[in-house]
Scaffold this motif. Sequence first.
Motif, PDB file in Angstrom:
ATOM      1  N   GLN A 114      -1.881 -14.673  -9.143  1.00 56.20           N
ATOM      2  CA  GLN A 114      -2.364 -13.536  -8.359  1.00 56.20           C
ATOM      3  C   GLN A 114      -1.266 -12.285  -9.040  1.00 56.20           C
ATOM      4  OE1 GLN A 114      -3.714 -13.866  -4.478  1.00 56.20           O
ATOM      5  NE2 GLN A 114      -3.286 -16.114  -4.423  1.00 56.20           N
ATOM      6  N   ILE A 115      -2.004 -11.332  -9.487  1.00 52.03           N
ATOM      7  CA  ILE A 115      -1.324 -10.076  -9.859  1.00 52.03           C
ATOM      8  C   ILE A 115      -1.629  -9.225  -8.849  1.00 52.03           C
ATOM      9  CG2 ILE A 115      -0.991  -8.443 -11.733  1.00 52.03           C
ATOM     10  CD1 ILE A 115      -1.583 -10.711 -13.757  1.00 52.03           C
ATOM     11  N   LEU A 116      -0.513  -8.290  -8.451  1.00 53.31           N
ATOM     12  CA  LEU A 116      -0.669  -7.225  -7.640  1.00 53.31           C
ATOM     13  C   LEU A 116      -0.533  -5.935  -8.215  1.00 53.31           C
ATOM     14  CD1 LEU A 116      -1.009  -5.721  -4.845  1.00 53.31           C
ATOM     15  CD2 LEU A 116       1.602  -5.978  -4.512  1.00 53.31           C
ATOM     16  N   ILE A 117      -1.529  -5.034  -8.592  1.00 52.03           N
ATOM     17  CA  ILE A 117      -1.600  -3.874  -9.398  1.00 52.03           C
ATOM     18  C   ILE A 117      -1.370  -2.773  -8.356  1.00 52.03           C
ATOM     19  CG2 ILE A 117      -3.080  -2.369 -10.889  1.00 52.03           C
ATOM     20  CD1 ILE A 117      -4.801  -4.825 -11.541  1.00 52.03           C
ATOM     21  N   VAL A 118      -0.080  -2.068  -8.681  1.00 54.88           N
ATOM     22  CA  VAL A 118      -0.013  -0.812  -7.957  1.00 54.88           C
ATOM     23  C   VAL A 118      -0.028   0.442  -8.708  1.00 54.88           C
ATOM     24  CG1 VAL A 118       1.643   0.206  -6.110  1.00 54.88           C
ATOM     25  CG2 VAL A 118       1.739  -2.186  -6.627  1.00 54.88           C
ATOM     26  N   ALA A 159       1.844  -1.262  -1.318  1.00 54.40           N
ATOM     27  CA  ALA A 159       2.554  -2.254  -2.421  1.00 54.40           C
ATOM     28  C   ALA A 159       3.734  -2.973  -1.515  1.00 54.40           C
ATOM     29  CB  ALA A 159       3.303  -1.581  -3.367  1.00 54.40           C
ATOM     30  N   VAL A 160       4.520  -2.424  -0.811  1.00 55.95           N
ATOM     31  CA  VAL A 160       5.476  -3.161   0.074  1.00 55.95           C
ATOM     32  C   VAL A 160       4.886  -4.171   0.967  1.00 55.95           C
ATOM     33  CG1 VAL A 160       7.349  -2.814   1.355  1.00 55.95           C
ATOM     34  CG2 VAL A 160       7.372  -1.330  -0.375  1.00 55.95           C
ATOM     35  N   GLU A 161       3.888  -3.599   1.798  1.00 54.80           N
ATOM     36  CA  GLU A 161       3.245  -4.519   2.814  1.00 54.80           C
ATOM     37  C   GLU A 161       2.550  -5.655   2.245  1.00 54.80           C
ATOM     38  OE1 GLU A 161       0.724  -1.736   4.847  1.00 54.80           O
ATOM     39  OE2 GLU A 161       2.513  -0.658   5.569  1.00 54.80           O
ATOM     40  N   MET A 162       1.691  -5.520   1.115  1.00 54.80           N
ATOM     41  CA  MET A 162       1.136  -6.445   0.406  1.00 54.80           C
ATOM     42  C   MET A 162       1.871  -7.630  -0.315  1.00 54.80           C
ATOM     43  SD  MET A 162      -2.205  -6.332   0.701  1.00 54.80           S
ATOM     44  CE  MET A 162      -2.869  -7.334  -0.621  1.00 54.80           C
ATOM     45  N   ALA A 163       2.957  -7.133  -0.853  1.00 59.58           N
ATOM     46  CA  ALA A 163       3.889  -7.974  -1.608  1.00 59.58           C
ATOM     47  C   ALA A 163       4.676  -8.748  -0.544  1.00 59.58           C
ATOM     48  CB  ALA A 163       4.873  -7.047  -2.706  1.00 59.58           C
ATOM     49  N   SER A 164       4.866  -8.172   0.795  1.00 63.63           N
ATOM     50  CA  SER A 164       5.953  -8.793   1.652  1.00 63.63           C
ATOM     51  C   SER A 164       5.101  -9.902   2.214  1.00 63.63           C
ATOM     52  CB  SER A 164       6.479  -7.903   2.611  1.00 63.63           C
ATOM     53  OG  SER A 164       7.245  -6.902   1.908  1.00 63.63           O
ATOM     54  N   SER A 165       3.553  -9.619   2.484  1.00 66.47           N
ATOM     55  CA  SER A 165       2.768 -10.494   3.431  1.00 66.47           C
ATOM     56  C   SER A 165       2.041 -11.676   2.349  1.00 66.47           C
ATOM     57  CB  SER A 165       1.801  -9.864   4.154  1.00 66.47           C
ATOM     58  OG  SER A 165       0.871  -8.910   3.425  1.00 66.47           O
ATOM     59  N   LYS A 166       1.881 -11.375   1.448  1.00 59.32           N
ATOM     60  CA  LYS A 166       1.257 -12.486   0.384  1.00 59.32           C
ATOM     61  C   LYS A 166       1.879 -12.777  -0.530  1.00 59.32           C
ATOM     62  CE  LYS A 166      -3.420 -10.790   1.787  1.00 59.32           C
ATOM     63  NZ  LYS A 166      -4.774 -10.259   1.721  1.00 59.32           N
ATOM     64  N   GLN A 167       1.301 -14.023  -1.246  1.00 59.77           N
ATOM     65  CA  GLN A 167       2.109 -14.602  -2.345  1.00 59.77           C
ATOM     66  C   GLN A 167       1.355 -13.961  -3.721  1.00 59.77           C
ATOM     67  OE1 GLN A 167       4.951 -16.550  -1.843  1.00 59.77           O
ATOM     68  NE2 GLN A 167       5.148 -16.325  -4.208  1.00 59.77           N
ATOM     69  N   PHE A 168       2.207 -13.294  -4.353  1.00 60.08           N
ATOM     70  CA  PHE A 168       1.636 -12.948  -5.802  1.00 60.08           C
ATOM     71  C   PHE A 168       2.799 -13.335  -6.827  1.00 60.08           C
ATOM     72  CE2 PHE A 168      -0.169  -9.702  -2.978  1.00 60.08           C
ATOM     73  CZ  PHE A 168      -1.421  -9.482  -3.529  1.00 60.08           C
ATOM     74  N   LEU A 172       3.072 -12.010  -9.810  1.00 58.87           N
ATOM     75  CA  LEU A 172       3.515 -10.848 -10.623  1.00 58.87           C
ATOM     76  C   LEU A 172       3.097  -9.441  -9.902  1.00 58.87           C
ATOM     77  CD1 LEU A 172       4.173 -10.736 -14.355  1.00 58.87           C
ATOM     78  CD2 LEU A 172       2.595  -9.005 -13.560  1.00 58.87           C
ATOM     79  N   MET A 173       3.952  -8.575 -10.281  1.00 59.95           N
ATOM     80  CA  MET A 173       3.448  -7.114  -9.794  1.00 59.95           C
ATOM     81  C   MET A 173       3.575  -6.124 -11.092  1.00 59.95           C
ATOM     82  SD  MET A 173       5.182  -4.384  -7.006  1.00 59.95           S
ATOM     83  CE  MET A 173       4.707  -5.042  -5.663  1.00 59.95           C
ATOM     84  N   LEU A 174       2.570  -5.274 -11.234  1.00 58.82           N
ATOM     85  CA  LEU A 174       2.313  -4.230 -12.199  1.00 58.82           C
ATOM     86  C   LEU A 174       2.486  -2.966 -11.281  1.00 58.82           C
ATOM     87  CD1 LEU A 174      -0.696  -5.115 -14.337  1.00 58.82           C
ATOM     88  CD2 LEU A 174       1.684  -5.600 -14.742  1.00 58.82           C
ATOM     89  N   ILE A 228       8.547  -8.151 -11.928  1.00 57.62           N
ATOM     90  CA  ILE A 228       7.641  -6.586 -11.616  1.00 57.62           C
ATOM     91  C   ILE A 228       7.819  -5.970 -12.899  1.00 57.62           C
ATOM     92  CG2 ILE A 228       7.955  -4.504 -10.458  1.00 57.62           C
ATOM     93  CD1 ILE A 228       9.203  -6.130  -8.046  1.00 57.62           C
ATOM     94  N   ILE A 229       6.732  -5.364 -13.408  1.00 63.04           N
ATOM     95  CA  ILE A 229       6.670  -4.736 -14.835  1.00 63.04           C
ATOM     96  C   ILE A 229       6.147  -3.186 -14.274  1.00 63.04           C
ATOM     97  CG2 ILE A 229       5.413  -4.587 -17.016  1.00 63.04           C
ATOM     98  CD1 ILE A 229       4.788  -7.574 -16.908  1.00 63.04           C
ATOM     99  N   ILE A 230       6.958  -2.372 -14.740  1.00 60.84           N
ATOM    100  CA  ILE A 230       6.865  -0.961 -14.369  1.00 60.84           C
ATOM    101  C   ILE A 230       5.748  -0.543 -15.569  1.00 60.84           C
ATOM    102  CG2 ILE A 230       7.848   1.062 -14.199  1.00 60.84           C
ATOM    103  CD1 ILE A 230       8.901  -0.546 -12.112  1.00 60.84           C
ATOM    104  N   MET A 231       4.861   0.354 -14.857  1.00 60.92           N
ATOM    105  CA  MET A 231       3.999   0.939 -16.123  1.00 60.92           C
ATOM    106  C   MET A 231       3.863   2.318 -15.727  1.00 60.92           C
ATOM    107  SD  MET A 231       0.477  -1.393 -15.354  1.00 60.92           S
ATOM    108  CE  MET A 231       0.437  -0.446 -13.777  1.00 60.92           C
ATOM    109  N   THR A 232       4.468   3.267 -16.653  1.00 66.04           N
ATOM    110  CA  THR A 232       4.471   4.674 -16.172  1.00 66.04           C
ATOM    111  C   THR A 232       4.231   5.612 -17.180  1.00 66.04           C
ATOM    112  OG1 THR A 232       6.152   6.398 -14.782  1.00 66.04           O
ATOM    113  CG2 THR A 232       7.137   4.644 -16.293  1.00 66.04           C
TER     114      THR A 232
END
Length: 122
Positions: free
Chosen positions: A3-7, A37-46, A48-50, A76-80
Amino acid sequence: MNQILIVEDEIRLAAFLQKGLRKKGYITTVVEDGQQAVEMASSKQFNLMLLDLGLPVKDGLTVLQELRNQGKKLPIIIMTARSDEREKTEAIAYGADDYLTKPFPFQDLLSRIEEYLCLVTG
């Protein structure tokens, strides 16, 4: 299943990333601001995060700091679009695992995702 969280607050880019990653078999969730992003990453199991840096409500560096301060170890991979070397150094110092400057080839991102997920899952 990974599961990947895309922020990402840029809707078209988020949709492109989500579509491409789902085609590769990943489960994706998209959020558009740093607080979500903080709420989702804190409450669910991911796995990896973009993470974009230029986000509404809380910027990406703040999100990164808060998650690391909570003990979150997910890659956590930063995309900017920011290419400032100082910001890259700061992001890595705060605990980012990688840093990609937009625009980047999707295949580059995919390779990095696979690399970090291999490290996490063995």
